[in-house]
Design an enzyme around this catalytic site. Structure first.
Site, PDB file in Angstrom:
ATOM      1  CB  SER A  75      -1.022   0.187   1.178  1.00  0.00           C
ATOM      2  OG  SER A  75      -1.399   1.116   1.607  1.00  0.00           O
ATOM      3  CB  SER A 115      -3.213   4.679   1.367  1.00  0.00           C
ATOM      4  OG  SER A 115      -3.637   4.584  -0.055  1.00  0.00           O
ATOM      5  CE  LYS A 157     -10.208   0.520  -5.969  1.00  0.00           C
ATOM      6  NZ  LYS A 157      -9.734   1.271  -7.152  1.00  0.00           N
ATOM      7  CG  ASN A 198     -11.637   5.408  -4.831  1.00  0.00           C
ATOM      8  OD1 ASN A 198     -12.534   6.084  -5.023  1.00  0.00           O
ATOM      9  ND2 ASN A 198     -10.335   5.951  -4.720  1.00  0.00           N
ATOM     10  N   GLY A 213     -12.757  -4.576 -13.672  1.00  0.00           N
ATOM     11  CA  GLY A 213     -13.077  -4.595 -12.463  1.00  0.00           C
ATOM     12  C   GLY A 213     -13.741  -3.034 -12.018  1.00  0.00           C
ATOM     13  N   GLY A 214     -13.467  -2.954 -10.520  1.00  0.00           N
ATOM     14  CA  GLY A 214     -13.911  -1.669 -10.194  1.00  0.00           C
ATOM     15  C   GLY A 214     -13.036  -0.439 -10.606  1.00  0.00           C
ATOM     16  CE1 TYR A 262       2.149   2.570  -5.837  1.00  0.00           C
ATOM     17  CE2 TYR A 262      -0.011   2.201  -6.371  1.00  0.00           C
ATOM     18  CZ  TYR A 262       0.663   2.225  -5.680  1.00  0.00           C
ATOM     19  OH  TYR A 262       0.423   1.731  -4.277  1.00  0.00           O
TER      20      TYR A 262
END
Length: 244
Positions: free
Chosen positions: A14, A16, A64, A85, A127-128, A205
């Protein structure tokens, strides 16, 4: 204490937590904390939402869409996309879903494509994340087609790509193929047909240059990864959590 966090199934890679922890430090918000919630099942979100200190959550794969029944309402973008999200928890305890992927992708694409572009797009994956990309392309008036392993409606399969590929100059990977640690995988597209007229955008990324982007670069295509989109959607999440 004001709590924020990310829910998903596997969160070891992650972005975030580091991003928001750094942001809180820079803004001297010592009472803010950002946690990771690895949930083997979406039903466990109920325990997370019981925390009265919780202000907001980000949502990543594969939840999501699955998260929607646990929310009280959706904003217009999340409603159109059918995926969430970002969750904001209001003072009265109500939970509203948003989609900042839409904003992040749309803005980063505008920043990247040449002005007055006339381009058609292929969206790899259904997908989402692909739903947010689809709505962003619609709003930018970019004609597009979804490529899926399990096509529905007017979507096409990867095996049908060869005959249609030359019509689409923008190819967007919304699948997790190529994401660390699975760095040698890539979507099954006819890379030999790529040239300098093509634009390859990967929502992944990590790594910075995925196998999908490498193969495009080898054929002279223009490439972009999902890092700018990630920063833009993160800042949009922050704006949502701080809005009235």
């Amino acid at each position: 204490m004001k709590k924020f966090g990310l829910i998903g199934k596997k969160l070891s890679h992650s972005f975030s937590q580091a991003y928001f922890s750094k942001k809180f430090k820079e803004l001297n918000l010592t009472d803010h904390v950002y946690d990771l919630y690895e949930l083997p099942s979406i039903s466990l979100i109920e325990e997370v939402l019981e925390d009265e200190s919780l202000i907001g959550l980000n949502v990543t794969v594969p939840y999501k869409q699955e998260v929607i029944p646990y929310l009280d309402n959706l904003d217009q973008s999340a409603q159109r996309i059918g995926a969430v999200n970002v969750i904001k928890v209001s003072e009265d305890g109500s939970k509203k879903g948003y989609n900042s992927d839409y904003y992040g992708f749309k803005q980063s694409l505008i920043n990247w494509l040449p002005e007055n572009y006339k381009i058609k797009a292929l969206i790899l994956g259904s997908g989402g994340a692909s739903k947010a990309v689809k709505v962003a392309l619609e709003d930018l008036d970019i004609e597009h087609k979804i490529v899926s392993r399990s096509p529905q409606g007017n979507e096409i399969t990867y095996s049908e790509l060869n005959q249609a590929f030359s019509q689409y100059q923008l190819v967007i990977n919304t699948s997790p193929l190529g994401m660390s640690p699975d760095i040698h995988s890539s979507p099954d597209i006819p890379y030999e047909l790529l040239n300098s007229n093509y634009y390859l955008y990967d929502l992944v990324y990590n790594p910075e240059t995925t196998e999908f982007l490498k193969k495009g670069l080898d054929r002279g295509a223009h490439i972009k990864n999902g890092l700018e989109m990630l920063h833009l959607q993160a800042e949009e999440s922050w704006s949502i959590w701080n809005s009235n």
